[in-house]
Write a protein that holds these residues in place. Structure first.
Motif, PDB file in Angstrom:
ATOM      1  N   SER A   1      42.438  36.776  42.683  1.00  0.00           N
ATOM      2  CA  SER A   1      42.633  35.813  43.763  1.00  0.00           C
ATOM      3  C   SER A   1      43.681  34.796  43.362  1.00  0.00           C
ATOM      4  O   SER A   1      43.815  34.458  42.179  1.00  0.00           O
ATOM      5  CB  SER A   1      41.325  35.080  44.090  1.00  0.00           C
ATOM      6  OG  SER A   1      40.323  35.977  44.491  1.00  0.00           O
ATOM      7  N   PRO A   2      44.452  34.267  44.332  1.00  0.00           N
ATOM      8  CA  PRO A   2      45.400  33.194  44.033  1.00  0.00           C
ATOM      9  C   PRO A   2      44.680  31.857  43.951  1.00  0.00           C
ATOM     10  O   PRO A   2      43.619  31.673  44.537  1.00  0.00           O
ATOM     11  CB  PRO A   2      46.355  33.238  45.226  1.00  0.00           C
ATOM     12  CG  PRO A   2      45.492  33.734  46.344  1.00  0.00           C
ATOM     13  CD  PRO A   2      44.509  34.697  45.728  1.00  0.00           C
ATOM     14  N   SER A   3      45.277  30.937  43.226  1.00  0.00           N
ATOM     15  CA  SER A   3      44.686  29.600  43.145  1.00  0.00           C
ATOM     16  C   SER A   3      44.923  28.801  44.417  1.00  0.00           C
ATOM     17  O   SER A   3      44.153  27.893  44.742  1.00  0.00           O
ATOM     18  CB  SER A   3      45.266  28.838  41.943  1.00  0.00           C
ATOM     19  OG  SER A   3      44.939  29.506  40.736  1.00  0.00           O
ATOM     20  N   ALA A   4      45.991  29.127  45.152  1.00  0.00           N
ATOM     21  CA  ALA A   4      46.321  28.415  46.388  1.00  0.00           C
ATOM     22  C   ALA A   4      46.431  29.414  47.529  1.00  0.00           C
ATOM     23  O   ALA A   4      46.780  30.570  47.314  1.00  0.00           O
ATOM     24  CB  ALA A   4      47.634  27.650  46.223  1.00  0.00           C
ATOM     25  N   PRO A   5      46.122  28.987  48.741  1.00  0.00           N
ATOM     26  CA  PRO A   5      46.216  29.905  49.890  1.00  0.00           C
ATOM     27  C   PRO A   5      47.667  30.196  50.254  1.00  0.00           C
ATOM     28  O   PRO A   5      48.590  29.585  49.718  1.00  0.00           O
ATOM     29  CB  PRO A   5      45.491  29.138  50.995  1.00  0.00           C
ATOM     30  CG  PRO A   5      45.675  27.698  50.624  1.00  0.00           C
ATOM     31  CD  PRO A   5      45.656  27.650  49.118  1.00  0.00           C
ATOM     32  N   GLY A   6      47.846  31.123  51.185  1.00  0.00           N
ATOM     33  CA  GLY A   6      49.182  31.393  51.688  1.00  0.00           C
ATOM     34  C   GLY A   6      49.668  32.806  51.464  1.00  0.00           C
ATOM     35  O   GLY A   6      50.713  33.183  51.986  1.00  0.00           O
ATOM     36  N   ILE A   7      48.927  33.610  50.667  1.00  0.00           N
ATOM     37  CA  ILE A   7      49.334  35.007  50.446  1.00  0.00           C
ATOM     38  C   ILE A   7      48.151  35.919  50.778  1.00  0.00           C
ATOM     39  O   ILE A   7      47.828  36.854  50.052  1.00  0.00           O
ATOM     40  CB  ILE A   7      49.841  35.235  49.004  1.00  0.00           C
ATOM     41  CG1 ILE A   7      48.809  34.747  47.980  1.00  0.00           C
ATOM     42  CG2 ILE A   7      51.166  34.571  48.767  1.00  0.00           C
ATOM     43  CD1 ILE A   7      49.202  35.087  46.543  1.00  0.00           C
ATOM     44  N   ASN A   8      47.530  35.633  51.907  1.00  0.00           N
ATOM     45  CA  ASN A   8      46.328  36.365  52.291  1.00  0.00           C
ATOM     46  C   ASN A   8      46.588  37.836  52.602  1.00  0.00           C
ATOM     47  O   ASN A   8      45.653  38.635  52.664  1.00  0.00           O
ATOM     48  CB  ASN A   8      45.682  35.700  53.514  1.00  0.00           C
ATOM     49  CG  ASN A   8      45.179  34.301  53.198  1.00  0.00           C
ATOM     50  OD1 ASN A   8      44.980  33.968  52.044  1.00  0.00           O
ATOM     51  ND2 ASN A   8      45.001  33.494  54.223  1.00  0.00           N
TER      52      ASN A   8
END
Length: 256
Positions: free
Chosen positions: A187-194
């Protein structure tokens, strides 16, 4: 030469990690049935009348110190149905009913399981214990098929399903088997690449097979369900081997 040495150390590290993972999580069956009950005495044979009719109880254990949360109740119920069907298809055992696991604790005593079997009128009871453990650590996740990365985290889940077929009247296990699996959540630490994350994949057996959780928040549950379902597949194979080994031992005790 340096590349060769580095490759050797990486291979040794992977082998060491795989060996450690093979014992993670530790067995929980003795904590429920007691160590004496799960010993398979040579005088206790498989029933001659087959198929064997039995009940099934599935326990989602999270009582160990390093235990991960169990899969959701709905997933556990689906898994119980899957075990019922798969056991019936691959072994001469018919699961007539799935019994509730309410009140069953890791007390190290088979008495409560014998009481459960007698209450529901079954002479044989398949006890399935689900357990898992997890670890999470930081990584960099790739953005699609490019070389760009951003901070993220990886969560590894090791799942274990143990099954013991117990003789309710004798208070002993006739058969035991287990299945283990390992899955990973990135998982990424920040959103935006769902569109790429979070993603669950199987390790180390099939790293290219991926599962996309329906929600970011529910991704850990997807990880646990995927890992436990893979453990169930391996359990059935192990249970078949245990059955054949038991038959050979009964036919020729000297080989036991």
């Amino acid at each position: 030469m340096r590349i060769q040495v580095r490759s050797i150390w990486l291979a040794l590290g992977l082998l060491s990690l795989t060996a450690c993972a093979s014992a993670v999580p530790p067995s929980r069956m003795a904590d429920y049935l007691g160590p004496q009950a799960i010993t398979e005495p040579s005088v206790l044979h498989l029933p001659t009348e087959r198929p064997i009719h039995a009940g099934l109880v599935v326990i989602a254990d999270a009582s160990a110190p390093d235990a991960a949360p169990p899969p959701p109740d709905e997933a556990v119920n689906r898994l119980a149905q899957t075990l019922k069907e798969q056991i019936g298809q691959h072994l001469p055992i018919v699961i007539d009913k799935i019994l509730p696991a309410d009140g069953l604790k890791p007390a190290g005593d088979i008495a409560s399981f014998r009481e459960l079997g007698k209450r529901y009128g079954v002479d044989y009871l398949a006890v399935a214990v689900l357990s898992s453990t997890e670890q999470e650590y930081p990584i960099y996740v790739f953005l699609g098929w490019t070389a760009h990365m951003q901070p993220g985290f990886r969560r590894d889940n090791w799942s274990l399903i143990e099954v013991a077929l117990i003789d309710v009247n004798a208070g002993r296990a006739l058969l035991r088997a287990e299945g283990r699996a390992w899955a990973t959540l990135d998982s990424p630490s920040a959103p935006g690449i769902n569109q790429w994350y979070p993603v669950v994949y199987l390790r180390p057996q099939d790293p290219e097979r991926r599962f996309w959780p329906p929600t970011f928040e529910g991704a850990p549950n997807t990880l646990r369900v995927v890992s436990m379902n893979q453990a169930a597949k391996r359990l059935i194979l192990s249970l078949q081997d245990a059955w054949l080994h038991k038959l050979r031992t009964e036919m020729n005790p000297a080989q036991g």
